[in-house]
Enzyme design. Structure first.
Site, PDB file in Angstrom:
ATOM      1  N   ASP A 269       0.862  -1.179   0.000  1.00 47.81           N
ATOM      2  CA  ASP A 269       0.000   0.000   0.000  1.00 47.81           C
ATOM      3  C   ASP A 269       0.906   1.239   0.000  1.00 47.81           C
ATOM      4  O   ASP A 269       2.129   1.155   0.127  1.00 47.81           O
ATOM      5  CB  ASP A 269      -0.977  -0.012   1.184  1.00 47.81           C
ATOM      6  CG  ASP A 269      -2.205   0.869   0.904  1.00 47.81           C
ATOM      7  OD1 ASP A 269      -2.152   1.712  -0.013  1.00 47.81           O
ATOM      8  OD2 ASP A 269      -3.220   0.740   1.608  1.00 47.81           O
TER       9      ASP A 269
HETATM   10  C1  BGC Z   1      -5.068   3.190   0.130  1.00 47.74           C
HETATM   11  C2  BGC Z   1      -5.182   2.180  -0.987  1.00 47.74           C
HETATM   12  C3  BGC Z   1      -5.045   2.889  -2.306  1.00 47.74           C
HETATM   13  C4  BGC Z   1      -3.712   3.597  -2.327  1.00 47.74           C
HETATM   14  C5  BGC Z   1      -3.420   4.288  -3.631  1.00 47.74           C
HETATM   15  C6  BGC Z   1      -3.839   4.057   0.004  1.00 47.74           C
HETATM   16  O1  BGC Z   1      -3.837   5.094   0.909  1.00 47.74           O
HETATM   17  O2  BGC Z   1      -5.069   2.512   1.360  1.00 47.74           O
HETATM   18  O3  BGC Z   1      -6.392   1.485  -0.899  1.00 47.74           O
HETATM   19  O4  BGC Z   1      -5.170   1.973  -3.359  1.00 47.74           O
HETATM   20  O5  BGC Z   1      -3.699   4.565  -1.302  1.00 47.74           O
HETATM   21  O6  BGC Z   1      -4.164   5.415  -3.786  1.00 47.74           O
END
Ligand code: BGC
Length: 743
Positions: A269
């Site tokens: 993530d």
């Molecule tokens: C989120 C993810 C997301 C990623 C990219 C993160 O903060 O937890 O679910 O895909 O950002 O935007």
């Protein structure tokens, strides 16, 4: 790692395998590390900013750029100017639509309609693909039992089976049969694993998930996505049993790679590799890179820990070159699957008016199927225009084109939103006078000065539609709430308008279950609409006027009050389960009553033992009657199939769809089993006055779970079975699974 690499290669056609191996053999170490580095390229001048790095082969993927010109310019540098011409992945959170927005995932989950969910994802893929996106970070299949968590909006409910079925449908919708079709994009099941169990419903928080719950509740929806061929998996931000998921070898290597044989891409993530230091599991980013690489994270989303440190780690032998080659192979495998080596720009034709309209029709249907009718006293709904001269439309969500879209709508074209106010005006025509009073500027507002106008409009009208809820920004990532009642002065607004004495219909748009108990008695009818998306207005107008009949069912339990959380239908029985008879409430306790522990059971003195609305609940404008539950046998052996049938009658006046749910309870197990588990469901449309037979089949596999010894399988013994319209009712029968029975 060598094993994993071998498995990869077995799953790939020989020519692809050779292509990838040859490519890897030509790569420098820096180029290999570049294939693991995803950067945030959201700036308008990203094409200039990152051209050099792309040219050197230093970037594998970008995120957050949706300007076709910028994407194409960077892709051109990658394929024409970098030494090996390896194309870029282009990532974006395409969660429930792109320009045209479908209901929130939790709303889509309320449809219990995998085909519709698949169609929405397919449409989103097509629209995102047009912008140059080829990789989305959806579906989110985190099981969530805590509506305080803002990301409950983005989940597919509290039940592992339902979330798995719908998550798999989303994967099919995004990826299609062949993800190299430019109208399809790679999916990513997230967040592996346990993110939804963030303590206290506070985002990013630590989780506490015992092995038994991990295996039986949190992992199954991911497995369903894998079985549907999901291209990638994203790690969770959370701390899992003392080891954050992004560096957790047990989760990523043992379970995902070794037990499940996943040969797709694992992406961290956002910044999560670096955050291993913040968690306090590693001292430096270099250690964090080592930990994540060893655990099995292939792509570093934006923290640059891999590009800064992997070279050193390889030189010092802490991470092996074979390991890095395996990581690179998986990423190249995804690029091959997407057809990027043949067609890096993946052009999708311009959106035509008819295609746009088809998209809008689709999300309207999805919105219709996502709205749950929670209450309908005296059959106040649907409204009949012929009996109505005037209608008061009140509340902060009646005409909120952006807020009706919900969270995760970076690319939404808000001009496509049709609000309830606009749709109701269109639908009601000249014969019904509509009085509109916003009453509160926003759902959070406490300014009650316009309440007088609202009450006057209500008093002057034949019926009142009260559009309440949460504006979009109150749910989603990092938008958790400790108090999940209607925000601002909305409860007061309900009470004020109630005093006008007119039929009062609440339409709630929110990103989470709200604690509605304080206003429930004051509302004659309640449509729970989540955030329904671009076509909220037309969908709601159809439901309000009976052009469509509600069919949705809750994919999560609604608590009466926050103190009941976590409350979910598939709870354990405990040694002292509560019953209606065993519950006593505060006022039932005599003053000075003696303390005792005899006969005490699991409930709250101020809330009892039941939720406000159970999982699976949802009303219709008709009545469905279940009868004649029939099981083909009382006892089955391991090879047998149990046939179940039930008769369902639509005893009301309108044609309608029922979502029929089949639950079981495994009476005794090597580990305690839930009091109910959803095993099957189906949507069935029945004409008014007609009956139909609904059939299901259960096999040993449907009874299987992860047992005390961690093996997966069914255990012989007695089972209860229910078929009905929600998790708290249904016709009941029993059967047994016996080892000694063979057919
Ligand atoms: C989120 C993810 C997301 C990623 C990219 C993160 O903060 O937890 O679910 O895909 O950002 O935007």
């Amino acid at each position: 790692m060598a094993d994993a690499l071998d498995r990869d290669h077995e799953a790939m056609p020989a020519s692809t395998q050779t292509f990838i191996e040859t490519l890897i053999s030509r790569m420098t170490l820096r180029e290999k590390i570049g294939q693991l580095n995803q950067i945030n390229a959201s700036e308008p001048d990203a094409a200039t900013l990152y051209a050099d790095e792309v040219r050197c082969g230093g970037i594998t993927a970008i995120i957050n750029q949706v300007d076709r010109t910028v994407i194409d310019a960077l892709q051109k540098v990658a394929v024409e100017e970098s030494r090996l011409g390896i194309p870029l992945l282009v990532g974006r959170d395409v969660i429930h639509g792109f320009e045209t927005i479908a209901p929130l995932p939790i709303g889509q989950a309320s449809s219990w309609n995998p085909d519709l969910v698949e169609a929405c994802a397919e449409r989103a893929a097509l629209d995102a693909g047009r912008s140059g996106v080829n990789w989305t970070f959806a579906p989110m299949v985190d099981i969530c039992r805590d509506p305080r968590w803002g990301r409950v909006a983005e989940c597919l409910g509290e039940d592992p089976y339902l979330a798995g079925q719908l998550g798999a449908a989303m994967v099919r919708g995004f990826q299609g049969q062949d993800v190299s079709d430019p109208g399809r994009i790679a999916a990513c099941a997230k967040h592996f694993v346990g993110y939804g169990a963030s303590e206290g419903g506070r985002d990013y928080n630590t989780t506490n998930i015992p092995e038994n719950e991990l295996r039986n509740i949190f992992l199954p929806p991911f497995k369903a996505c894998l079985d549907a061929g999901v291209a990638s998996i994203m790690t969770s931000f959370g701390d899992f049993d003392g080891v954050p998921a992004t560096g957790n070898e047990y989760l990523l290597d043992q379970i995902l790679r070794q037990e499940w044989g996943f040969d797709g891409v694992v992406v961290s993530d956002w910044d999560a590799i670096h955050q291993l230091c913040v968690h306090g599991i590693t001292e430096t980013d270099c250690d964090a890179a080592e930990m994540s690489a060893r655990a099995g994270v292939d792509v570093d989303m934006v923290s640059r820990s891999y590009s800064d440190h992997l070279e050193t780690l390889i030189e010092s032998g802490k991470v092996s070159l074979e390991q890095v080659d395996g990581m690179v192979a998986r990423i190249l495998g995804l690029k091959v699957a997407l057809g990027l080596f043949n067609d890096p720009y993946r052009r999708v034709g311009e959106e035509t008016t008819s295609s746009r309209n088809r998209g809008l029709d689709l999300v309207k249907q999805a919105a219709i199927e996502s709205v749950v009718l929670l209450k309908n006293d005296e059959r106040q709904l649907p409204l009949t225009t012929s009996k109505l001269n005037s209608l008061a439309v009140i509340g902060p969500m009646a005409d909120a084109p952006m807020d009706q879209l919900g969270t995760w709508v970076f690319d939404a074209d808000v001009s496509r939103s049709i609000t309830p106010l606009r749709a109701l005006r269109d639908r009601a025509g000249d014969n019904v006078k509509i009085r509109h009073v916003e009453a509160l500027d926003t759902t959070r507002s406490r300014d009650t000065r316009a309440f007088g106008d609202a009450v006057a409009a209500a008093a002057a009208s034949d019926a009142v539609l009260l559009f309440l809820g949460e504006e979009a920004i109150l749910s989603g990532e990092a938008h958790c709430r400790a108090d999940i009642s209607l925000p601002g002065a909305q409860e007061d607004l309900v009470r004020a308008v109630r005093a006008a004495g007119k039929p009062l219909i609440g339409i709630i748009m929110a990103g989470r279950p709200l604690t509605l108990e304080p206003v429930l008695d004051d509302l004659d009818a309640v449509l729970y609409a989540w955030h329904p998306g671009s076509m909220a207005g037309p969908a709601l107008a159809d439901l309000i006027f009976g052009d469509a009949v509600p069919s949705a069912k809750l994919p999560v339990t609604f608590p009466k009050m926050v103190g009941q959380i976590p409350i979910y239908y598939n709870q354990k029985n405990t040694g002292r389960p509560a019953t209606d008879e065993s519950v006593c409430l505060i006022d039932d306790i005599a003053v000075g009553a003696e303390q005792t522990s005899f006969g005490m059971t699991a409930f709250h003195l101020d809330a009892g033992h039941k939720p406000l609305f159970p999982f699976g609940f949802g009303l219709s404008y008709t009545n469905f009657e279940y009868s004649d539950l029939n099981l083909s046998r009382d006892v089955i052996g391991r090879q047998d199939c149990l046939d179940i049938s039930v008769s369902l009658t639509n005893s009301g006046q309108v044609d309608a769809t029922e979502i029929v749910q089949l639950y079981i309870r495994d009476r005794v197990g090597s580990v305690t089993r839930p009091v109910r588990e959803l095993k099957k469901f189906t949507r069935i449309k029945i004409a008014a006055g007609q009956s139909r037979t609904v059939k299901f089949q259960l096999t040993e596999n449907d009874l299987a779970f992860t047992r005390r010894d961690r093996s997966f399988g069914a255990e012989p013994g007695r089972f209860d079975l229910w078929v009905g319209g929600d998790s708290a009712s249904g016709l009941e029968a029993q059967f047994a699974l016996r080892e000694d029975v063979t057919t």
